[in-house]
Design a protein around this motif. Structure first.
Motif, short mmCIF file in Angstrom:
data_model
loop_
_atom_site.label_atom_id
_atom_site.label_comp_id
_atom_site.label_asym_id
_atom_site.label_seq_id
_atom_site.Cartn_x
_atom_site.Cartn_y
_atom_site.Cartn_z
N UNK A 185 0.84 -1.20 0.00
CA UNK A 185 0.00 0.00 0.00
C UNK A 185 0.87 1.25 0.00
N UNK A 186 1.84 1.27 0.92
CA UNK A 186 2.73 2.43 1.07
C UNK A 186 4.16 1.94 1.23
N UNK A 187 5.06 2.50 0.47
CA UNK A 187 6.49 2.26 0.66
C UNK A 187 7.12 3.58 1.10
N UNK A 188 7.82 3.53 2.23
CA UNK A 188 8.49 4.71 2.77
C UNK A 188 9.99 4.50 2.60
N UNK A 189 10.64 5.41 1.89
CA UNK A 189 12.09 5.34 1.72
C UNK A 189 12.73 6.23 2.76
N UNK A 190 13.36 5.61 3.74
CA UNK A 190 14.02 6.35 4.82
C UNK A 190 13.40 6.05 6.17
N UNK A 191 14.20 5.55 7.08
CA UNK A 191 13.73 5.25 8.43
C UNK A 191 14.25 6.21 9.46
N UNK A 244 -4.59 0.89 11.07
CA UNK A 244 -3.64 -0.16 11.48
C UNK A 244 -3.51 -1.29 10.48
N UNK A 245 -4.42 -1.39 9.52
CA UNK A 245 -4.39 -2.51 8.58
C UNK A 245 -3.57 -2.21 7.32
N UNK A 246 -3.01 -1.02 7.21
CA UNK A 246 -2.22 -0.68 6.03
C UNK A 246 -1.01 -1.60 5.89
N UNK A 247 -0.70 -1.95 4.66
CA UNK A 247 0.52 -2.70 4.35
C UNK A 247 1.60 -1.68 4.02
N UNK A 248 2.49 -1.45 4.99
CA UNK A 248 3.54 -0.43 4.85
C UNK A 248 4.90 -1.10 4.89
N UNK A 249 5.77 -0.74 3.95
CA UNK A 249 7.16 -1.18 3.96
C UNK A 249 8.05 0.04 4.14
N UNK A 250 9.05 -0.08 5.01
CA UNK A 250 10.03 0.98 5.23
C UNK A 250 11.39 0.49 4.76
#
Length: 548
Positions: A142-148, A164-170
């Motif tokens: 759903x969301x990819x975040x580049x940078x932690x 809370x159910x979002x599929x997020x990758x960091x």
């Protein structure tokens, strides 16, 4: 998900008490890894929703290790499915990968896999995913975040707070996370450097998939992020916040000189303690402080180092024996005029000599000579300055893979609408923090205000709607003019003053002890326990008014 305290993580699984859960790290909604589990952990694993367990650790790796069969029997007795897929660390075979793929295909999800540390389980899953494009790890997030960093973690937490159910990758390669605003205080001897550091695992939200890799490119036309190993991560929405590059090599001699021969900088975790030692031991001579061309992280930090150093020298009774010079590539002391009068009082109090439009262009650490390119009425000329101590702020630019990407503006930073932080050409891309092109000050306070705005607008974009929140350019720069007093600069786009407190409580244009308390005591826990946890204290996103 529940993560153990550092104390629990160091204890063998056999010694953990019932209810103490090992460090579970989800890679996505279907799969998570952990170090060795104990029989007592199984009820908590079930309570967290896992349907199956995979053991990737061969029996007998260390004395006292619980056998896989015992774990499997206990797991299945309590309703979990179990698979034993042992693999030797550093010697994973094709047969191991095939067995892992088979287990992933037949076991109900979500699945928890474990080995000694979790590393083998992670590697096996990555190998399965790379060989099978339809595997869960290869799906569209759903969301990819580049940078932690601050911006990325805050945005992920704000998103999960709302859904809370979002599929997020960091995507974040670093194992360490830093509270960088604290480094000025480390250089001043107020904080110890360890106070500003935690592991990335401690701040990563439990419900995101942490991709421990570096991004190397963007392919926005294909909705992909390219990783340094050539693999790809696909997204519906991209949030880019990879930070800013400290370009130590841009000044000839600086990379070799830094950290010795009196050359220091508060812009490095391992360098700030050297600043503290130099200032503490300095008894006389010439001390230079430099500021490069904008933009940089925290535009006030270069002079903060000067003020705090001068205050220590003043208290030690040696300030009159020190020639203090501030060299800035800019034409003014501070970009928002309202704060300059108070700063000038301290410049005069400390006897610091200001050199405007004076840019550091070379340094010889061994010879203790700094070369500046200085503008004056006759044009631009080069001037060499001798020093006994010099605090250098490196030039700063967008990361290389950002500057060369389709997302970049002419400045090299990610081109966004200043209000919505949405990319101007790719509506499913947002950017915030130091890497975006917005003209706000690049500070942690700015990222704290931006994260909820981006979260609201990402959720709108996922529903095919236009942005619903806007950002006013807020940034804050607590200018530490002496130990115990701060000029609290808070402003937005165009230099508009945006104070957080009433004037009778804190007049940001004047030095304040209460502002020091804010910097010294209040802001660090707000960062760790508020901003990074999605608690939007005093930064609730401003809704865009619907057009009538």
């Amino acid at each position: 998900m529940c993560t153990a305290s550092p104390q629990n993580e160091k204890r063998p699984a056999s010694e953990r008490e019932r209810g103490e859960v090992m460090n579970i790290k989800p890679l996505n909604q279907d799969f998570a890894v952990s170090p060795q589990i104990a029989l007592a952990d199984i009820p908590a694993i079930i309570a967290q929703g896992y349907k199956a367990i995979i053991c990737n650790r061969p029996d007998g790796e260390e004395p006292g290790q619980i056998a896989a069969a015992q774990i499997g029997e206990a797991a299945e007795r309590q309703g979990l499915r179990f698979a034993y897929v042992p693999a030797i660390s550093g010697a994973i075979t094709d047969a191991n990968v095939a067995a892992m793929a088979d287990a992933l295909a037949r076991l109900p999800k979500p699945i928890l896999a474990f080995c000694r540390s979790g590393a083998r389980s992670t590697k096996l899953y990555e190998l399965v995913s790379s060989q099978n494009p339809s595997a869960p790890g290869a799906r569209v997030h759903d969301v990819v975040i580049v940078g932690g960093g601050a911006a990325g973690i805050a945005t992920a937490s704000s998103l999960l707070k709302r859904n809370p159910k979002l599929d997020i990758a960091v995507i974040e390669p670093s194992e360490e996370h830093y509270y960088q605003p604290g480094w000025t205080m480390v250089g001043a001897g107020v904080f110890h450097k360890d106070f500003t550091r935690r592991t990335e695992a401690q701040v990563m939200p439990n419900r995101v998939a942490w991709i421990r890799a570096a991004a190397s490119g963007f392919a926005p036309d294909e909705n992909k992020v390219i990783l340094s190993d050539g693999s790809e991560v696909r997204y519906r929405i991209l949030v880019a916040c990879p930070g800013i590059k400290l370009d130590w090599d841009a000044i000839p001699g600086l990379a070799d000189a830094i950290g010795k021969n009196g050359v220091t900088s508060n812009y490095g975790y391992d360098l700030a303690p050297y600043t503290n030692r130099l200032v503490k031991e300095f008894k006389g001579g010439r001390a230079l402080f430099t500021q490069p061309v904008m933009p940089i992280k925290c535009a006030g930090a270069p002079q903060k180092a000067m003020y705090l150093s001068c205050h220590r020298w003043e208290k030690a009774g040696v300030l009159n024996d020190i020639d203090v010079q501030f060299h800035t590539a800019g034409a003014v002391l501070f970009g928002v005029a309202a704060y300059v009068p108070a700063l000038m009082e301290y410049v005069e109090r400390y006897g610091a000599h200001l050199n405007f439009e004076s840019k550091l262009v070379a340094i010889d650490g061994a010879a203790k000579v700094a070369t500046f390119e200085r503008k004056d009425g006759e044009g631009t000329r080069r001037v060499e300055e001798r020093f006994d101590m010099i605090h250098v702020v490196p030039p700063q630019v967008a990361p290389d893979f950002v500057r060369t990407s389709p997302l970049a503006a002419a400045s090299g930073f990610i081109e966004v609408n200043e209000a919505t932080l949405q990319h101007v050409r790719y509506p499913n891309v947002f950017a915030l923090g130091d890497a975006c092109s917005a003209s706000n000050a690049k500070t942690m306070a700015a990222a704290r205000k931006q994260a909820p705005v981006v979260a609201v607008n990402v959720l709108a974009a996922l529903e095919g709607k236009p942005p619903a929140a806007d950002y006013d350019g807020y940034g804050s720069c607590p200018l530490t003019v002496e130990a115990g007093k701060i000029v609290l600069a808070e402003f937005g786009y165009g230099g508009k003053l945006l104070p957080s407190f009433p004037n009778w409580l804190i007049d940001g244009t004047r030095p304040s002890r209460l502002s020091w308390l804010l910097k010294d005591t209040i802001l660090p826990p707000i960062y760790w326990h508020g901003m990074l946890k999605g608690r939007e204290w005093m930064v609730a996103p401003h809704a865009i008014k619907a057009a009538h």
